[in-house]
Design an enzyme around this catalytic site. Structure first.
Site, mmCIF file in Angstrom:
data_model
loop_
_atom_site.group_PDB
_atom_site.id
_atom_site.type_symbol
_atom_site.label_atom_id
_atom_site.label_comp_id
_atom_site.label_asym_id
_atom_site.label_seq_id
_atom_site.Cartn_x
_atom_site.Cartn_y
_atom_site.Cartn_z
ATOM 1 N N CYS A 1 -4.754 2.432 -3.744
ATOM 2 C CA CYS A 1 -3.522 2.970 -3.124
ATOM 3 C C CYS A 1 -2.363 1.975 -3.184
ATOM 4 C CB CYS A 1 -3.743 3.379 -1.664
ATOM 5 S SG CYS A 1 -4.969 4.651 -1.459
ATOM 6 N N ASP B 1 2.937 -3.381 8.441
ATOM 7 C CA ASP B 1 1.692 -2.664 8.151
ATOM 8 C C ASP B 1 0.565 -3.685 8.339
ATOM 9 O OD1 ASP B 1 -0.611 -1.860 6.888
ATOM 10 O OD2 ASP B 1 0.378 -1.088 5.096
ATOM 11 N N HIS C 1 0.879 -1.176 0.000
ATOM 12 C CA HIS C 1 0.000 0.000 0.000
ATOM 13 C C HIS C 1 0.920 1.233 0.000
ATOM 14 C CE1 HIS C 1 -2.833 2.944 1.714
ATOM 15 N NE2 HIS C 1 -3.801 2.124 1.352
ATOM 16 N N LYS D 1 -10.792 0.055 10.757
ATOM 17 C CA LYS D 1 -11.048 -1.136 9.928
ATOM 18 C C LYS D 1 -11.425 -2.329 10.819
ATOM 19 C CE LYS D 1 -7.411 0.212 6.615
ATOM 20 N NZ LYS D 1 -8.112 0.981 5.615
ATOM 21 N N GLN E 1 -4.565 -4.609 7.102
ATOM 22 C CA GLN E 1 -5.524 -5.596 6.575
ATOM 23 C C GLN E 1 -5.457 -6.935 7.300
ATOM 24 O OE1 GLN E 1 -7.927 -4.858 4.683
ATOM 25 N NE2 GLN E 1 -7.234 -2.855 3.965
HETATM 26 C C1 LIG Z 1 -2.595 -2.564 3.553
HETATM 27 C C2 LIG Z 1 -2.958 -1.174 3.984
HETATM 28 N N1 LIG Z 1 -2.042 -0.438 4.591
HETATM 29 C C3 LIG Z 1 -2.300 0.794 5.010
HETATM 30 C C4 LIG Z 1 -3.532 1.376 4.827
HETATM 31 C C5 LIG Z 1 -3.762 2.755 5.290
HETATM 32 O O1 LIG Z 1 -4.704 2.779 6.281
HETATM 33 P P1 LIG Z 1 -5.176 4.201 6.839
HETATM 34 O O2 LIG Z 1 -5.709 4.955 5.663
HETATM 35 O O3 LIG Z 1 -6.188 3.870 7.829
HETATM 36 O O4 LIG Z 1 -3.967 4.844 7.377
HETATM 37 C C6 LIG Z 1 -4.535 0.658 4.187
HETATM 38 C C7 LIG Z 1 -5.853 1.253 3.953
HETATM 39 O O5 LIG Z 1 -6.683 0.749 3.276
HETATM 40 C C8 LIG Z 1 -4.237 -0.656 3.764
HETATM 41 O O6 LIG Z 1 -5.161 -1.399 3.171
#
Ligand SMILES: Cc1ncc(COP(=O)(O)O)c(C=O)c1O
Length: 443
Positions: A395, A228, A151, A254, A231
């Site tokens: 993203c 990270d 991401h 989430k 998910q």
């Molecule tokens: C794999 C992953 N990392 C990071 C993020 C970023 O999350 P946030 O926008 O809540 O910071 C997302 C958001 O969809 C994601 O799917």
């Protein structure tokens, strides 16, 4: 249904469908046996958006729906004690501070830690990833290793830091459908790597990285590990201590929690050495005109007033997930993925983005309909039957660019989705395919 990068010719498609049919029976039997232990129909009653509406919400990878208990907890804050925490000593403010502490303690327990001070509140996963990126002390020439399916919240900061201070970037290549290969990881690791920064589960393919193995190897080379968990944390049991990760960042919005709340876990000794990203009130022991003594973790990373209603509401989200059980949630998602796969397996116009095995996709079903723009498919699903999915590059642009795919539609399930949701989703997709292709019959 065809699979990206795994089967291109018809013979292979037929062969895979046959294998899938057989393994589906096993998976379905297993999951149906499990199914009785999680009461989805009563779970659905706890969510006002489901109770009061008719939408099929398949965008939980972006943000989950919120149960009554979370909303009530936030309202309680606003109605009864909307003060600030960690500062004033009056009774209303003390209640806020206690609420924040309670959520921190629950978070620690939920993620397998005994030390709540290792958990920092952030506004989202992205913020936690940036705190580590900027505060870890990377120097010119240090290498950061990620996968090639990250991401942007685990990608763009490294590009910027390459420009700003000259860090080096390295990728661990995944398969065309995004599956992680531990042998490839071993091949690309060396002592130049100072930080391994990986998504636990992909938001495009749902594939999960075996973080515990990754950590063991990374530590052997003297590298720290940042995960990270955006998910993974909402969808499976996660134990940060057992995985031995140095940092783990995720978004509570989430995980049934309020919007704009996340957390960063760090081992105590790592947090102690990490420089804060933001400076100001709330993180200071004592400041004079010329000096400042910064507080220890977690406060040192929580400058300024916080999202108290969100943090306090998050405690109800953790209670809810704990009550339902993360193993059950993961199993239910596999069950729903299997239903989708079974419903769509005869439709050649649908191309899956991600692994063909439903148990490897977490809650995520990413796909395209041949000849149609993903945004058009998403709009049609909404217009036809209020089926809410996400479309685009999610993203995760490098994944799509490297595979020459122009985005996709993503249907992401969670604990409140049921068979009827999937039936409606499958029926709508069949209708779309039938409208745009003369070859497909509606069953
Ligand atoms: C794999 C992953 N990392 C990071 C993020 C970023 O999350 P946030 O926008 O809540 O910071 C997302 C958001 O969809 C994601 O799917």
């Amino acid at each position: 249904m065809t699979y990206i990068g795994t089967c291109r010719n018809r013979i292979r498609i037929v062969w895979i469908i046959e294998i899938r049919r057989r393994s589906l029976c096993v998976t379905l039997n297993y999951n149906l046996a499990y199914w009785g232990s999680m009461d989805v129909s009563s779970i659905r009653k706890d969510f006002p958006t489901i109770r009061n509406g008719d939408a099929v919400y398949l965008d939980s990878a972006c943000q989950s729906l919120k149960p009554d208990s979370v909303i009530e907890k936030m309202l309680e804050y606003y109605n009864e004690y909307p003060a600030c925490g960690g500062r004033s000593v009056h009774s209303m403010a003390t209640r806020v501070s206690m609420g924040v502490d309670e959520t921190r303690e629950k978070l620690a327990k939920f993620f397998g830690s005994k030390n709540e001070n290792d958990f920092v509140f952030t506004k989202n996963c992205t913020e936690g990833m940036n705190i580590v990126a900027r505060g870890f002390g990377l120097k010119k020439g240090d290498t950061v290793l990620t996968t090639d399916v990250e991401h942007n919240s685990n990608h763009v900061q490294w590009l910027e830091m390459a420009k700003d201070i000259g860090i080096r970037r390295r990728y661990c290549r995944t398969s065309r459908c995004g599956e992680f290969d531990i042998e490839e990881f071993k091949n690309v690791m060396d002592r130049d790597v100072k930080l391994v920064s990986m998504g636990h589960s992909s938001n495009v393919t749902g594939c999960t990285v075996p973080i515990k193995e990754v950590t063991e190897i990374a530590h052997d080379y003297g590298a720290a590990v940042l995960v990270d968990g955006a998910q993974a944390a909402p969808h499976m049991p996660v134990d940060v201590v057992d995985m031995d990760v140095d940092f783990y960042s995720a978004s509570i919005h989430k995980m049934l929690g309020p919007s704009g709340v996340g957390f960063l876990y760090g081992k105590s000794e790592r947090l102690e050495k990490l420089r804060p990203l933001i400076y100001g009130g709330g993180i200071v022991g004592l400041a004079t005109y010329d000096t400042v003594k910064i507080s220890p973790a977690p406060e040192r990373f929580e400058a300024g007033l916080e999202n108290y209603s969100g943090i306090i509401g998050a405690s109800a989200a953790i209670d809810y997930l704990e009550k339902v059980g993360m193993r059950g949630i993961a199993d239910q998602e596999t069950y729903l993925q299997t239903l989708i796969q079974k419903g769509l397996e005869d439709i050649e116009e649908i191309t899956l983005v991600g692994p063909e095995d439903p148990s490897k996709r977490g809650g995520i079903f990413s796909f395209n309909i041949k000849g149609l723009n993903p945004h058009d498919v998403a709009m049609m699903l909404d217009n036809m039957d209020t089926i809410l999915v996400r479309s685009g590059m999610h993203c995760a642009h490098p994944f799509f660019v490297s595979r020459n795919i122009n985005g996709c539609v993503r249907a992401s399930v969670y604990l409140y989705n049921d068979d009827e949701d999937i039936d409606r989703f499958v029926a709508a997709l069949k209708k779309i395919v039938a409208i745009f292709s003369k070859r497909t019959k509606i069953h």
